[in-house]
Motif scaffolding. Structure first.
Motif, PDB file in Angstrom:
ATOM      1  N   GLN A  52      -8.264  14.734  12.777  1.00 13.39           N
ATOM      2  CA  GLN A  52      -9.696  14.492  12.671  1.00 13.39           C
ATOM      3  C   GLN A  52     -10.098  13.293  13.525  1.00 13.39           C
ATOM      4  O   GLN A  52     -11.201  13.235  14.062  1.00 13.39           O
ATOM      5  CB  GLN A  52     -10.062  14.236  11.207  1.00 13.39           C
ATOM      6  CG  GLN A  52     -11.541  14.159  10.952  1.00 13.39           C
ATOM      7  CD  GLN A  52     -11.813  13.708   9.529  1.00 13.39           C
ATOM      8  OE1 GLN A  52     -10.977  13.882   8.655  1.00 13.39           O
ATOM      9  NE2 GLN A  52     -12.967  13.119   9.309  1.00 13.39           N
ATOM     10  N   MET A  53      -9.178  12.329  13.652  1.00 13.42           N
ATOM     11  CA  MET A  53      -9.476  11.149  14.448  1.00 13.42           C
ATOM     12  C   MET A  53      -9.114  11.368  15.900  1.00 13.42           C
ATOM     13  O   MET A  53      -9.153  10.447  16.707  1.00 13.42           O
ATOM     14  CB  MET A  53      -8.683   9.941  13.917  1.00 13.42           C
ATOM     15  CG  MET A  53      -8.901   9.662  12.459  1.00 13.42           C
ATOM     16  SD  MET A  53     -10.245   8.532  12.126  1.00 13.42           S
ATOM     17  CE  MET A  53     -11.628   9.620  12.107  1.00 13.42           C
ATOM     18  N   LEU A  61       2.924  12.570  -1.301  1.00  8.89           N
ATOM     19  CA  LEU A  61       2.167  13.772  -0.939  1.00  8.89           C
ATOM     20  C   LEU A  61       0.807  13.408  -0.362  1.00  8.89           C
ATOM     21  O   LEU A  61       0.348  14.000   0.607  1.00  8.89           O
ATOM     22  CB  LEU A  61       2.000  14.680  -2.160  1.00  8.89           C
ATOM     23  CG  LEU A  61       1.472  16.078  -1.876  1.00  8.89           C
ATOM     24  CD1 LEU A  61       2.406  16.819  -0.948  1.00  8.89           C
ATOM     25  CD2 LEU A  61       1.280  16.849  -3.162  1.00  8.89           C
ATOM     26  N   ILE A  62       0.163  12.410  -0.973  1.00 11.19           N
ATOM     27  CA  ILE A  62      -1.128  11.970  -0.464  1.00 11.19           C
ATOM     28  C   ILE A  62      -0.969  11.425   0.956  1.00 11.19           C
ATOM     29  O   ILE A  62      -1.790  11.694   1.852  1.00 11.19           O
ATOM     30  CB  ILE A  62      -1.731  10.866  -1.363  1.00 11.19           C
ATOM     31  CG1 ILE A  62      -1.920  11.379  -2.777  1.00 11.19           C
ATOM     32  CG2 ILE A  62      -3.024  10.330  -0.797  1.00 11.19           C
ATOM     33  CD1 ILE A  62      -3.215  12.106  -2.996  1.00 11.19           C
ATOM     34  N   PHE A  81      -0.727  14.336   3.303  1.00 10.51           N
ATOM     35  CA  PHE A  81      -2.030  14.950   3.553  1.00 10.51           C
ATOM     36  C   PHE A  81      -2.858  14.080   4.485  1.00 10.51           C
ATOM     37  O   PHE A  81      -3.526  14.573   5.389  1.00 10.51           O
ATOM     38  CB  PHE A  81      -2.797  15.163   2.251  1.00 10.51           C
ATOM     39  CG  PHE A  81      -2.372  16.385   1.494  1.00 10.51           C
ATOM     40  CD1 PHE A  81      -2.019  16.306   0.153  1.00 10.51           C
ATOM     41  CD2 PHE A  81      -2.341  17.627   2.109  1.00 10.51           C
ATOM     42  CE1 PHE A  81      -1.638  17.439  -0.548  1.00 10.51           C
ATOM     43  CE2 PHE A  81      -1.960  18.758   1.409  1.00 10.51           C
ATOM     44  CZ  PHE A  81      -1.605  18.660   0.083  1.00 10.51           C
ATOM     45  N   LEU A  82      -2.791  12.777   4.239  1.00  5.15           N
ATOM     46  CA  LEU A  82      -3.566  11.843   5.058  1.00  5.15           C
ATOM     47  C   LEU A  82      -3.180  11.958   6.524  1.00  5.15           C
ATOM     48  O   LEU A  82      -4.033  12.068   7.405  1.00  5.15           O
ATOM     49  CB  LEU A  82      -3.326  10.411   4.554  1.00  5.15           C
ATOM     50  CG  LEU A  82      -4.185   9.306   5.148  1.00  5.15           C
ATOM     51  CD1 LEU A  82      -5.657   9.606   4.971  1.00  5.15           C
ATOM     52  CD2 LEU A  82      -3.840   7.983   4.495  1.00  5.15           C
ATOM     53  N   LEU A  90       9.095  18.654   0.629  1.00  6.22           N
ATOM     54  CA  LEU A  90       7.637  18.774   0.677  1.00  6.22           C
ATOM     55  C   LEU A  90       7.154  19.346   1.995  1.00  6.22           C
ATOM     56  O   LEU A  90       6.031  19.849   2.091  1.00  6.22           O
ATOM     57  CB  LEU A  90       6.980  17.412   0.436  1.00  6.22           C
ATOM     58  CG  LEU A  90       7.204  16.834  -0.951  1.00  6.22           C
ATOM     59  CD1 LEU A  90       6.531  15.495  -1.086  1.00  6.22           C
ATOM     60  CD2 LEU A  90       6.663  17.785  -2.005  1.00  6.22           C
ATOM     61  N   ASN A  98       2.748   1.960  -3.318  1.00  4.87           N
ATOM     62  CA  ASN A  98       1.955   2.296  -4.493  1.00  4.87           C
ATOM     63  C   ASN A  98       1.088   3.524  -4.292  1.00  4.87           C
ATOM     64  O   ASN A  98       0.153   3.746  -5.050  1.00  4.87           O
ATOM     65  CB  ASN A  98       1.070   1.099  -4.873  1.00  4.87           C
ATOM     66  CG  ASN A  98       1.883   0.001  -5.520  1.00  4.87           C
ATOM     67  OD1 ASN A  98       2.475   0.198  -6.568  1.00  4.87           O
ATOM     68  ND2 ASN A  98       1.936  -1.149  -4.868  1.00  4.87           N
ATOM     69  N   THR A  99       1.378   4.308  -3.260  1.00  4.28           N
ATOM     70  CA  THR A  99       0.631   5.527  -2.998  1.00  4.28           C
ATOM     71  C   THR A  99       1.601   6.700  -3.013  1.00  4.28           C
ATOM     72  O   THR A  99       2.717   6.579  -2.542  1.00  4.28           O
ATOM     73  CB  THR A  99      -0.040   5.446  -1.611  1.00  4.28           C
ATOM     74  OG1 THR A  99      -0.419   4.114  -1.374  1.00  4.28           O
ATOM     75  CG2 THR A  99      -1.249   6.311  -1.535  1.00  4.28           C
ATOM     76  N   PRO A 100       1.169   7.843  -3.565  1.00  2.67           N
ATOM     77  CA  PRO A 100       2.086   8.980  -3.634  1.00  2.67           C
ATOM     78  C   PRO A 100       2.416   9.520  -2.248  1.00  2.67           C
ATOM     79  O   PRO A 100       1.554   9.553  -1.365  1.00  2.67           O
ATOM     80  CB  PRO A 100       1.317  10.033  -4.440  1.00  2.67           C
ATOM     81  CG  PRO A 100       0.210   9.303  -5.111  1.00  2.67           C
ATOM     82  CD  PRO A 100      -0.106   8.149  -4.234  1.00  2.67           C
ATOM     83  N   VAL A 129       0.836  -1.199   0.000  1.00  5.87           N
ATOM     84  CA  VAL A 129       0.000   0.000   0.000  1.00  5.87           C
ATOM     85  C   VAL A 129       0.873   1.252   0.000  1.00  5.87           C
ATOM     86  O   VAL A 129       0.676   2.168  -0.800  1.00  5.87           O
ATOM     87  CB  VAL A 129      -0.952   0.017   1.222  1.00  5.87           C
ATOM     88  CG1 VAL A 129      -1.564   1.384   1.400  1.00  5.87           C
ATOM     89  CG2 VAL A 129      -2.024  -1.033   1.062  1.00  5.87           C
ATOM     90  N   PHE A 174      -3.856  15.864   7.890  1.00 11.16           N
ATOM     91  CA  PHE A 174      -5.250  16.255   8.068  1.00 11.16           C
ATOM     92  C   PHE A 174      -6.078  15.162   8.720  1.00 11.16           C
ATOM     93  O   PHE A 174      -7.028  15.441   9.433  1.00 11.16           O
ATOM     94  CB  PHE A 174      -5.888  16.625   6.728  1.00 11.16           C
ATOM     95  CG  PHE A 174      -5.388  17.913   6.167  1.00 11.16           C
ATOM     96  CD1 PHE A 174      -4.630  17.922   5.003  1.00 11.16           C
ATOM     97  CD2 PHE A 174      -5.657  19.111   6.801  1.00 11.16           C
ATOM     98  CE1 PHE A 174      -4.163  19.117   4.479  1.00 11.16           C
ATOM     99  CE2 PHE A 174      -5.188  20.310   6.286  1.00 11.16           C
ATOM    100  CZ  PHE A 174      -4.432  20.311   5.115  1.00 11.16           C
ATOM    101  N   GLY A 175      -5.720  13.924   8.432  1.00 10.89           N
ATOM    102  CA  GLY A 175      -6.558  12.816   8.901  1.00 10.89           C
ATOM    103  C   GLY A 175      -6.413  12.514  10.379  1.00 10.89           C
ATOM    104  O   GLY A 175      -7.397  12.280  11.080  1.00 10.89           O
ATOM    105  N   PHE A 182       5.458  22.776   2.415  1.00 15.28           N
ATOM    106  CA  PHE A 182       4.046  23.036   2.136  1.00 15.28           C
ATOM    107  C   PHE A 182       3.160  22.701   3.307  1.00 15.28           C
ATOM    108  O   PHE A 182       1.942  22.785   3.223  1.00 15.28           O
ATOM    109  CB  PHE A 182       3.626  22.259   0.892  1.00 15.28           C
ATOM    110  CG  PHE A 182       4.441  22.656  -0.301  1.00 15.28           C
ATOM    111  CD1 PHE A 182       5.566  21.924  -0.653  1.00 15.28           C
ATOM    112  CD2 PHE A 182       4.126  23.783  -1.029  1.00 15.28           C
ATOM    113  CE1 PHE A 182       6.351  22.315  -1.727  1.00 15.28           C
ATOM    114  CE2 PHE A 182       4.896  24.168  -2.108  1.00 15.28           C
ATOM    115  CZ  PHE A 182       6.002  23.441  -2.452  1.00 15.28           C
TER     116      PHE A 182
END
Lengths: 202, 225
Positions: free
Chosen positions: A65-66, A53-54, A57-58, A147, A49-51, A46, A61-62, A150
């Motif tokens: 939230q949790m 930057l994503i 963000f996860l 990165l 295969n995921t960028p 996982v 921000f995520g 940002f």
């Protein structure tokens, strides 16, 4: 140069975390029982295969939230560590598995415990073989610290952006920061090269 | 987790899926364009190296490639995106995105091609010359077929890298998938769900590509060396 210390700290901190994590993942995937092995495999696939930057963000921000409060520095370092743990873990796993069974058998034949065999015979060889590839990943890591600018972290990239925004110097700002990153990559590569030679298989 | 979490998830994805898919199509479009251009540029570079057969030329190209790859992709994007306009080149955002990604990934593709050719041992070349082939014949009949097979999987891997790299275009306001996701998150504050959804989309694409690469590698493998 403003921000260099920040880039340094984030870089070195993440590198250490990623290498340690990578070793853990590799060991779980080669020596662990079925369930930990699958979890580790899923994690690696996982994350790889995921960028990046994503992922940042996860986490940034995520998690809040949790309910998990995390500051910019923490979330960047956490993301970089998780990301590169997956890559480094995969490299180590592949190299561990490429060590011929005969090495293991020889160790066991000499009467070593299984854990001894792994630690003294298999792992050192696997690590020596992995140094170039891991060194490569660490260079990518250093570049990816850019990165963090940002997400509010005041690193070298952030300084460059400020220069562009405040003084309208586009080329100078980014070419300079580009050179800085080249230099940092060079330093990491050189250290890796030294280690490679010191640990060269005779 | 409370039911509200999942209800929110379903409702937000249902509402924003249109926008997100538009972003995805832009991502795909930019990535494919970059794939094409960077492969062509890299082939061009490698051809120059092959033809020149000259230590200095090869060294210069490798140095250039090293420099481009040693700089973070963000920096290259910013440099080209803002810099190209200053240098007098009028490009649409779409063209500028492809241009900046192409600069970075041409270097990556060069390494992929070089790696493929290098893995065809010197002995193949020597054997070809030994039976009297010219350089061109050796290339066409012996080396290229082998090199091509070994390049397929890394090439697909680099394409996955292009797709992942395209996410950085969000930082210069290109409306691809990542930026669109961010817009929805800013409106709804459901970061966890949306970023996980975006990650899922990228994962499906990249993992799919990696499976494709493995499959192709097996299909094109010859028994022997």
């Amino acid at each position: 140069m403003l921000g260099l210390r920040t880039t340094f700290f984030i870089g070195i901190g993440s590198m250490l975390g990623a290498v340690v994590g990578g070793v853990l993942i590799a060991i779980i995937r080669t020596e662990g029982s079925a369930l930990p092995r699958s979890i580790a495999r899923v994690f690696v696939e996982v994350v790889r295969n995921t960028p990046l930057l994503i992922q940042m963000f996860l986490v940034y921000f995520g998690l809040p939230q949790m309910g998990v409060m995390i500051d910019p520095w923490g979330s960047i370092i956490l993301t970089l560590v998780l990301h590169y743990t997956a890559y480094i873990g995969e490299i180590l796993r592949a190299n561990i598995e490429s060590i011929p069974r005969t090495q293991r058998e020889a160790g066991l034949a000499l009467g070593m415990l299984k854990s001894h065999v792994v630690r003294r015979v298999v792992l050192p060889q696997a690590i020596r073989h992995s140094v170039p590839a891991i060194n490569n990943q660490l260079v990518y890591l250093v570049k990816d610290t850019s990165l963090s600018a940002f997400f509010g972290v005041k690193d070298v990239m952030f300084a460059a952006i400020r220069l562009q925004v405040d003084y309208w110097r586009v080329f100078e700002a980014y070419i300079t920061v580009g050179l800085v990153y080249l230099l940092l990559s060079l330093v990491v590569s050189i250290i890796g090269g030294v280690l490679e030679r010191r640990w060269a298989i005779l | 987790m409370m039911g509200g979490f999942w209800l929110d998830t379903i409702s937000v994805i249902h509402t924003s899926i249109g926008s997100l898919l538009q972003g995805l199509s832009l991502t795909a479009s930019i990535s494919l364009g970059t794939l094409l251009l960077s492969t062509l540029c890299a082939l061009g570079l490698y051809t120059i190296v092959l033809i020149a057969d000259n230590r200095t030329a090869t060294g210069a190209v490798r140095a250039l490639v090293w420099i481009v790859r040693g700089v973070p992709l963000v920096v290259i994007i910013f440099l080209s995106y803002y810099g190209l306009a200053l240098a007098g080149l009028e490009l649409t955002p779409y063209q500028a995105s492809i241009a900046s990604l192409t600069i970075f990934f041409s270097a990556g593709m060069y390494e992929v091609i070089r790696g493929g050719f290098d893995s065809v041992g010197k002995s193949q070349w020597e054997a070809a010359y030994a039976i009297g082939m010219t350089k061109g014949q050796a290339l066409r009949r012996v080396v290229i077929p082998q090199a091509l097979r070994r390049t397929v999987a890394p090439w697909i891997g680099e394409f996955a890298g292009i797709i992942k790299g395209s996410t950085l275009l969000a930082l210069v306001s290109i409306s691809e998938l990542t930026l669109r996701t961010r817009e929805v998150v800013e409106r709804t504050l459901l970061g966890m769900q949306l970023w996980t959804f975006a990650a899922l989309l990228y994962f499906l694409i990249c993992f799919g590509l990696s499976l494709l690469g493995t499959w192709l590698e097996r299909k094109t493998r010859l028994v022997g060396w």
